[in-house]
Design an enzyme around this catalytic site. Structure first.
Site, short mmCIF file in Angstrom:
data_model
loop_
_atom_site.label_atom_id
_atom_site.label_comp_id
_atom_site.label_asym_id
_atom_site.label_seq_id
_atom_site.Cartn_x
_atom_site.Cartn_y
_atom_site.Cartn_z
CG HIS A 469 -37.77 97.23 -5.76
ND1 HIS A 469 -37.85 97.65 -4.45
CD2 HIS A 469 -37.06 96.05 -5.73
CE1 HIS A 469 -37.22 96.81 -3.66
NE2 HIS A 469 -36.74 95.82 -4.41
CG ASP A 473 -39.91 98.49 1.76
OD1 ASP A 473 -40.76 97.66 2.15
OD2 ASP A 473 -39.75 99.60 2.30
#
Ligand code: CO6
Length: 499
Positions: A469, A473
């Site tokens: 992350h 995304d």
């Protein structure tokens, strides 16, 4: 013709250079210096790359007093990444073993002492490596060093065995170091030969006889013919599953070592990376039908190809990665640079004899689905035999874990760092689904149960993605997953986009 020969010569030169590099420790004067008056030389554990500093001895093939020749198996060791068979570089007699089974050996330190034969001393002085040619007479190849022709590495005993079994060594895939052909390779090939249909097409040997690690010559694109190989027999599957039939009488302690120790390190490291998991369900019905048809066609043509769902899924991932290269990337340890990898080296989590390993299929973007199936079968076979090499394990850029091959629907896979994404595939199973593309007139209102559409049974597969992350995304992951889904739900689209 001339161009082809000069191209071949170039490949051989590269190959020889690589072999020389790999054996550089032999050609240095350092080794000559340690030959004692009694002709005893310590045979040291060479650098096996990847920053590996130590290995565990898994099996000895020699004992004190044994006479050994160059390329004879000395021992199996387990490194950080894979199992490696160490082979002898000298002719002589084993005088000392430095380690017991399961002990740790350090790179650069002796494994055994060998008292060299007269020939062995000469080899040490004159020839860094011997490449066996197809004749039994090795002296001809040693006197002049290398002969720039494609050669197969095998000991005379293996050559004799192959001759007795009427097998051409050019047809046999070597699993020893530098793809050297071992006795069991010949025996396995003999078994496979018996199982294969006798038509010329299926038993055709590879078009190249060079046995070389992948990084020197990348896996062949679809233009290069490959032999159809037998799938691994499923009787050897479940290598790690120990079936406990008797209740244990007492607690048992086990030191965590080998691959398990590596798993402790890599999983702990990977779990420090902030990641998210995203799941979706794919309708695999069309792919299930297509695979069924293809399997039937292969059967009719009497070809044996292990065609599971994985080769399709791996190829579809590669096609989708073309549009989302950020998911085929590496991130450095400090998370300062993203490297978009050109090659799609797709890792496949494998339940092997030694535990969970993730070898990868190199350059999937250049391979056909059949090429992928062949390479996956090879990796699976190597995994089951505990013979995956460092080359098989290195350089992955994206990974898949087919936990559904064992069972289950969802999983949260852990990243294979420095990769940024991994997918866990659930079991493909028939599930009742509402039909898609309902027109508005037939859609139901909540209070009118009779107008609910009939459910259809479809072959569904859940997929769970984990992504780094810090650099990925959720929207990118979802779009990539949608792309992959479109290929797997409409495999025809995949065919059109395959180069
Ligand atoms: N659904 C339904 N049927 C399946 C599936 C799924 N997902 N996967 C395989 N199969 C079928 C496959 O098509 C074969 O059928 P037939 O061709 O009709 O015989 C059969 O099951 C056997 O397949 P096989 O496992 O031999 O081959 P496949 O190419 O599908 O998979 C493999 C190769 C190496 C991935 C697999 O053998 C394996 O080792 N899977 C286990 C991987 C594993 O341990 N993952 C866990 C890692 S830890 O991810 C992790 C998050 C945690 C849980």
């Amino acid at each position: 013709m001339f161009a082809r020969n000069s191209c071949r010569a170039l490949v051989y030169r590269k190959l020889l250079n690589e072999l020389l590099k790999r054996n550089r420790y032999l050609s240095t004067n350092q080794n000559l210096a340690v030959v004692t008056a009694s002709n005893i030389v310590p045979f040291k554990l060479a650098d096996i790359g990847e920053g590996i500093k130590e290995v565990e001895i898994k099996e000895w093939y020699v004992k004190v007093g044994d006479h050994v020749k160059q390329f004879d198996k000395i021992c199996d060791v387990q490194s950080d990444k894979a199992n490696v068979t160490i082979t002898c570089r000298y002719d002589g007699q084993v005088m000392k073993l430095y380690h017991q089974i399961n002990e740790t050996a350090n790179v650069g330190e002796p494994l055994i002492d060998i008292q060299l034969t007269q020939d062995g001393t000469q080899q040490l002085h004159h020839t860094p490596i011997v490449q066996d040619d197809t004749s039994e007479d090795r002296s001809s190849s040693t006197s002049t060093g290398f002969t720039p022709t494609p050669q197969v590495l095998a000991t005379p005993a293996v050559r004799r065995l192959a001759k007795d079994l009427q097998i051409s060594l050019n047809d046999v895939q070597g699993t020893g170091k530098d793809y050297r052909i071992l006795k069991e390779d010949v025996l396995n090939f003999d078994k496979t030969k018996v199982g294969l249909p006798s038509t010329g097409t299926t038993t055709a040997p590879p078009t190249t006889t060079i046995q070389t690690p992948m990084p020197i010559i990348p896996p062949s694109p679809s233009t290069v013919k490959q032999p159809i190989v037998q799938p691994p027999t499923r009787t050897v599957v479940s290598p790690t599953a120990t079936v406990q039939t008797q209740p244990a009488k007492e607690d048992r302690h086990e030191t965590i070592k080998g691959i398990k120790k590596i798993m402790v390190k890599t999983m702990t490291q990977a779990n420090t990376i902030p990641h998210f998991t995203y799941c979706d369900d794919y309708d695999m019905t069309e792919l299930v039908k297509l695979r069924k048809k293809l399997k039937k066609l292969y059967q009719q043509e009497k070809k044996t190809l292990k065609l599971s769902y994985m080769p399709f899924i791996i190829k579809a991932c590669s096609l989708a990665l073309m549009e989302y290269p950020i998911l085929n990337a590496h991130v450095d340890a400090k998370c300062e640079t993203i490297t978009y990898k050109a090659a799609h080296n797709i890792g496949v989590a494998m339940d092997t004899r030694d535990g969970l390993l993730v070898p990868n299929i190199k350059n999937v973007q250049l391979l056909s689905i059949q090429d992928i199936a062949l390479e996956l079968t090879r990796l699976q076979q190597q995994g089951y035999q505990g013979k995956l090499t460092n080359e098989d394990m290195q350089g992955g850029t994206f990974s898949l874990s087919n936990i559904g091959a064992i069972g289950g629907t969802y999983a949260v896979p852990i990243l294979v760092i420095p990769e940024v994404a991994i997918g866990a595939l659930g079991k493909i199973s028939l599930k009742p689904c509402a039909p898609e593309n309902l027109d508005d007139s037939s859609s139901s209102s909540d209070d009118d149960e009779d107008s609910y559409p009939d459910v259809e049974f479809r072959h569904m597969m859940s997929i769970s993605w984990s992504a780094d992350h810090r650099v990925i995304d959720g929207a990118t992951m979802a779009r990539f997953s949608n792309k992959l889904k479109s290929y797997l739900e409409n495999p025809m689209m995949m065919m059109i986009n395959t180069k």
